[in-house]
Scaffold this active site. Structure first.
Site, PDB file in Angstrom:
ATOM      1  N   GLU A 196       0.950  -1.280  -0.134  1.00  0.00           N
ATOM      2  CA  GLU A 196      -0.011   0.079  -0.012  1.00  0.00           C
ATOM      3  C   GLU A 196       1.088   1.112  -0.022  1.00  0.00           C
ATOM      4  O   GLU A 196       1.061   1.957   0.963  1.00  0.00           O
ATOM      5  CB  GLU A 196      -0.840  -0.092   1.089  1.00  0.00           C
ATOM      6  CG  GLU A 196      -1.945   1.011   1.123  1.00  0.00           C
ATOM      7  CD  GLU A 196      -3.141   1.344   2.470  1.00  0.00           C
ATOM      8  OE1 GLU A 196      -2.871   2.577   2.794  1.00  0.00           O
ATOM      9  OE2 GLU A 196      -3.430   0.429   3.072  1.00  0.00           O
TER      10      GLU A 196
ATOM     11  N   PHE B 286      -5.207  17.394   4.666  1.00  0.00           N
ATOM     12  CA  PHE B 286      -4.153  16.468   5.241  1.00  0.00           C
ATOM     13  C   PHE B 286      -3.250  17.474   6.152  1.00  0.00           C
ATOM     14  O   PHE B 286      -2.602  16.921   7.125  1.00  0.00           O
ATOM     15  CB  PHE B 286      -3.518  15.813   4.003  1.00  0.00           C
ATOM     16  CG  PHE B 286      -2.091  15.230   4.465  1.00  0.00           C
ATOM     17  CD1 PHE B 286      -2.155  13.866   5.064  1.00  0.00           C
ATOM     18  CD2 PHE B 286      -0.742  15.849   4.212  1.00  0.00           C
ATOM     19  CE1 PHE B 286      -1.008  13.329   5.520  1.00  0.00           C
ATOM     20  CE2 PHE B 286       0.353  15.085   4.590  1.00  0.00           C
ATOM     21  CZ  PHE B 286       0.283  13.768   5.401  1.00  0.00           C
TER      22      PHE B 286
ATOM     23  N   HIS C  33      -9.090   1.122  -0.180  1.00  0.00           N
ATOM     24  CA  HIS C  33      -8.461   2.341   0.520  1.00  0.00           C
ATOM     25  C   HIS C  33      -9.168   3.591   0.934  1.00  0.00           C
ATOM     26  O   HIS C  33     -10.018   3.578   0.465  1.00  0.00           O
ATOM     27  CB  HIS C  33      -7.178   2.731  -0.509  1.00  0.00           C
ATOM     28  CG  HIS C  33      -6.205   3.603   0.189  1.00  0.00           C
ATOM     29  ND1 HIS C  33      -6.371   4.952   0.395  1.00  0.00           N
ATOM     30  CD2 HIS C  33      -4.903   3.187   0.759  1.00  0.00           C
ATOM     31  CE1 HIS C  33      -5.277   5.595   1.125  1.00  0.00           C
ATOM     32  NE2 HIS C  33      -4.534   4.450   1.021  1.00  0.00           N
TER      33      HIS C  33
ATOM     34  N   ASP D  50       2.476   1.791   4.116  1.00  0.00           N
ATOM     35  CA  ASP D  50       1.641   3.255   3.812  1.00  0.00           C
ATOM     36  C   ASP D  50       2.694   4.328   3.369  1.00  0.00           C
ATOM     37  O   ASP D  50       2.491   5.557   3.968  1.00  0.00           O
ATOM     38  CB  ASP D  50       0.894   3.345   4.714  1.00  0.00           C
ATOM     39  CG  ASP D  50      -0.669   4.359   4.695  1.00  0.00           C
ATOM     40  OD1 ASP D  50      -0.430   4.618   3.240  1.00  0.00           O
ATOM     41  OD2 ASP D  50      -1.223   4.628   5.373  1.00  0.00           O
TER      42      ASP D  50
END
Length: 347
Positions: free
Chosen positions: A12, A31, A180, A306
């Protein structure tokens, strides 16, 4: 390109094609609150996403990561409400990613992006990406944002009957689908909405697993896996928390009133031991991993990082401390991924 020594396989791991900077800027403030979207192209995080063969590969070499499966960072095509634009976004990203992988296929593979506005478009692009571009799976970033008439944006979820042709194609192709997370749509951030006054829980810490776990529960309970029993779905972040709730979920899902009306033949644990795999992406908990192995079996658990949302160094430093039996540790680190994704690597 020479093969790397056997190490971990991370699946991922996000990238961004240069054309994606414009749409990524739309969610940059979620974010990183306070970030100026006009400066996102020069931000260090963006540069990490754009990079494939430079610092990313150097960090892989330095820390024992043998191979990465790369995917377009969230939300990708799922964040584009216009069907034609989403279709083009996915196809362009797939062409770019395939070209990147072709430069070093011993170290990198790719997930395909697809627009999920309708099953037919998704199936066509999935088939092209797998059979022509050599992708090893499909990456879906939770729900598809869609125009539901006028300027009203709605969500499309893939447990709906209209998506059965997509899942049939996935079964025929024999590649997994990775589910996801993504940030909420704009209207869910307005005052008075679920996240409007609670922006502190947005993102990976809380909101990602709350929203995506619902979608995964919906897939499991929809009957999709009964119709297409060979379909394989992967969920990161230790299964978005679902393995820790399986006993209670099944306790109530198997009550007579539920069994008489539910769309699926089996309960959640059945699908988590037949159709769902989980990864360690962004959840480096040894106790959590051991719990998942005990709940759904070691063959259903895969390593992941990740990157660049979490660092290669932190993930690998943690992995070195995980005290699993050697056969289990090897299976999670690389063997399960090689088998599930049919990767061109030696076990």
């Amino acid at each position: 390109m020479a093969k790397a020594p056997k190490g971990t396989i991370a699946i991922e791991e996000a990238v961004l094609n240069p054309d994606g900077i414009a749409w990524m800027a739309e969610s940059a403030a979620l974010f990183n609150p306070g970030q100026d979207p006009s400066k996102i192209a020069n931000h260090g995080h963006t540069q990490d996403l754009l990079d494939v063969h430079g610092s990313r590969l150097a960090k892989m070499d330095a820390n024992g990561v043998e191979y990465m499966l790369l995917s377009l960072t969230s939300p990708g095509a799922q964040g584009e409400p216009d069907p034609a634009k989403a279709r083009k976004l996915a196809a362009d990203a797939n062409d770019w990613l395939a070209a990147q992988v072709s430069q070093n296929p011993a170290r990198f593979g790719g997930f395909a992006s697809v627009s999920m506005h309708n099953a037919e478009d998704a199936a066509v692009e999935a088939r092209r990406a797998v059979t022509e571009l050599g992708m090893f799976g499909i990456m879906l970033n939770d729900y598809q944002l869609a125009n539901e008439g006028g300027d009203v944006e709605g969500k499309k979820y893939y447990d709906a009957a209209e998506y059965r042709p997509f899942w049939q194609t996935i079964e025929e192709l024999g590649v997994p689908v990775y589910m996801h997370p993504r940030y909420p749509q704009a209207k869910d951030l307005q005052p008075g909405t679920r996240y409007g006054e609670r922006k502190q829980i947005l993102g990976a810490a809380v909101q990602f697993h709350l929203d995506l776990s619902m979608h995964i529960y919906a897939l499991c309970s929809s009957g999709i896996f009964d119709l297409y029993p060979n379909v394989q779905v992967v969920a990161g972040h230790l299964g978005e928390g679902i393995p820790f709730n399986l006993w209670r979920a099944d306790h109530w899902y198997n009550k007579p009133v539920k069994k008489a009306t539910r769309p699926s033949k089996h309960d959640y644990r059945y699908y988590f031991t037949h159709n769902i795999s989980i990864t360690t992406s962004g959840d480096f908990s040894t106790a959590g991993l051991k719990f998942c192995i005990n709940e759904i079996g070691v063959d259903r658990c895969l390593y992941s990082i990740d990157y660049p949302y979490d660092t290669i160094e932190e993930a690998q430093d943690w992995w070195k401390t995980v005290d699993l039996p050697e056969d289990q540790k090897t299976a999670v680190a690389r063997g399960n991924a090689i088998r599930l994704f049919k990767l061109p690597l030696d076990e």
